[in-house]
Design an enzyme around this catalytic site. Structure first.
Site, PDB file in Angstrom:
ATOM      1  N   CYS A 171      -1.280   6.050   8.944  1.00  0.00           N
ATOM      2  CA  CYS A 171      -1.627   4.779   8.285  1.00  0.00           C
ATOM      3  C   CYS A 171      -2.760   5.082   7.315  1.00  0.00           C
ATOM      4  CB  CYS A 171      -2.007   3.727   9.326  1.00  0.00           C
ATOM      5  SG  CYS A 171      -3.400   4.214  10.390  1.00  0.00           S
ATOM      6  N   ARG A 229       0.846  -1.202   0.000  1.00  0.00           N
ATOM      7  CA  ARG A 229       0.000   0.000   0.000  1.00  0.00           C
ATOM      8  C   ARG A 229       0.877   1.246   0.000  1.00  0.00           C
ATOM      9  NH1 ARG A 229      -4.601   0.042   4.400  1.00  0.00           N
ATOM     10  NH2 ARG A 229      -5.303   1.817   3.119  1.00  0.00           N
TER      11      ARG A 229
END
Length: 277
Positions: free
Chosen positions: A231, A173
């Protein structure tokens, strides 16, 4: 106060006055309340991460900070008191429990610990579980925002350039190879990949403090640097902050994280590995 507690230490603490919060949660489900109803630590109260530990999703992110009054009310319903010890746990790796730990600390509670290894460690140690919900006396916790440092988007961008901004998501990611949740893939320019999976062992327990210090030092995150973490939506980044705390490294949380960053289409995005890696 050390942020982690092991099973045997918790057993000793339970002879006194402790509030146990079950914060089991998984991104995309199933709802944590289902696991709670199947069995939980005796006396534990279920706390819903999506409802009690975050505000409604929107431009501020998928898990923005809850409003002060809403959080205070939720914690009082769970029996949290200003001067009482609170121990939070999830299934095993403390990802959700860390969000509870961080949010309580941010809102001024001084005595919060995370059960290292969570529900799994408790059961593995042969300790009992129950499916009975406890009768809870309302707490008197007063939420006072600002107990831990935070970052907004501008602060995160500045820290990525002048300090150390850790990206707690999975490497793929970070690199922008996949993005299963948010509309844009990649990472904040200048951020350093530091997946939270590297903070724990296969049993979900945190690595020893010296190993965590070594891990973060290799990424430039030391107590001599200005450090922050983000995050996808501020949940696993709280786990990063907890690991940094165990390692003795103060750090700020970008609560809105990637979901807030990409809500503004004018913000820059990088893909691939960080320079020099």
């Amino acid at each position: 106060m050390q942020p982690l507690i092991d099973v045997q230490s918790l057993v000793r603490e339970l002879r006194g006055d402790v509030v146990l919060l079950d914060v089991r949660w998984r991104l995309g489900g199933p709802p944590g309340i289902e696991a709670y109803r199947r069995g939980h630590l005796p006396g534990a109260v279920f706390v819903d991460l999506d409802v009690d530990l975050a505000g409604p999703p929107g431009p501020a992110g998928r898990h923005p900070l809850p409003e002060r009054q809403a959080f205070q009310d939720a914690m009082r319903r769970a029996g949290v008191r200003d001067d009482g010890l609170v121990v939070v746990y999830d299934d095993a790796d403390s990802t959700a429990a860390a969000r509870a730990w961080w949010t309580l600390r941010y809102f001024g509670h001084q005595r919060v610990r995370v059960l290292d290894g969570g529900h799994h460690a408790w059961v593995e140690a042969g300790r009992p579980v129950t499916n009975e919900s406890p009768k809870v006396a309302p707490g008197d916790f007063t939420a006072r925002p600002g107990g831990l440092p935070t970052l907004d988007a501008d602060g995160a961008a500045a820290l990525a350039k002048g300090g150390v901004l850790l990206d707690a998501r999975a490497p793929e990611r970070y690199r922008g190879e996949v993005e299963p949740i948010d509309p844009v893939a990649g990472h904040i320019p200048g951020a350093v990949s530091a997946p939270t999976t590297g903070n724990v062992g296969v049993d979900g327990r945190f690595l020893p403090a010296d190993l965590l210090r070594e891990r973060f030092a290799e990424l430039g995150a030391t107590d001599a640097a200005e450090v922050g973490a983000y995050c996808g939506s501020g949940v696993t980044a709280a786990h990063e902050i907890l690991a940094l705390t165990v390692a003795g490294v103060p750090a700020a949380l970008y609560v809105g994280s990637w979901s807030n960053w990409v809500a503004d289409g004018t913000r820059s995005v990088e893909t691939g590995d960080q320079a020099g890696s």
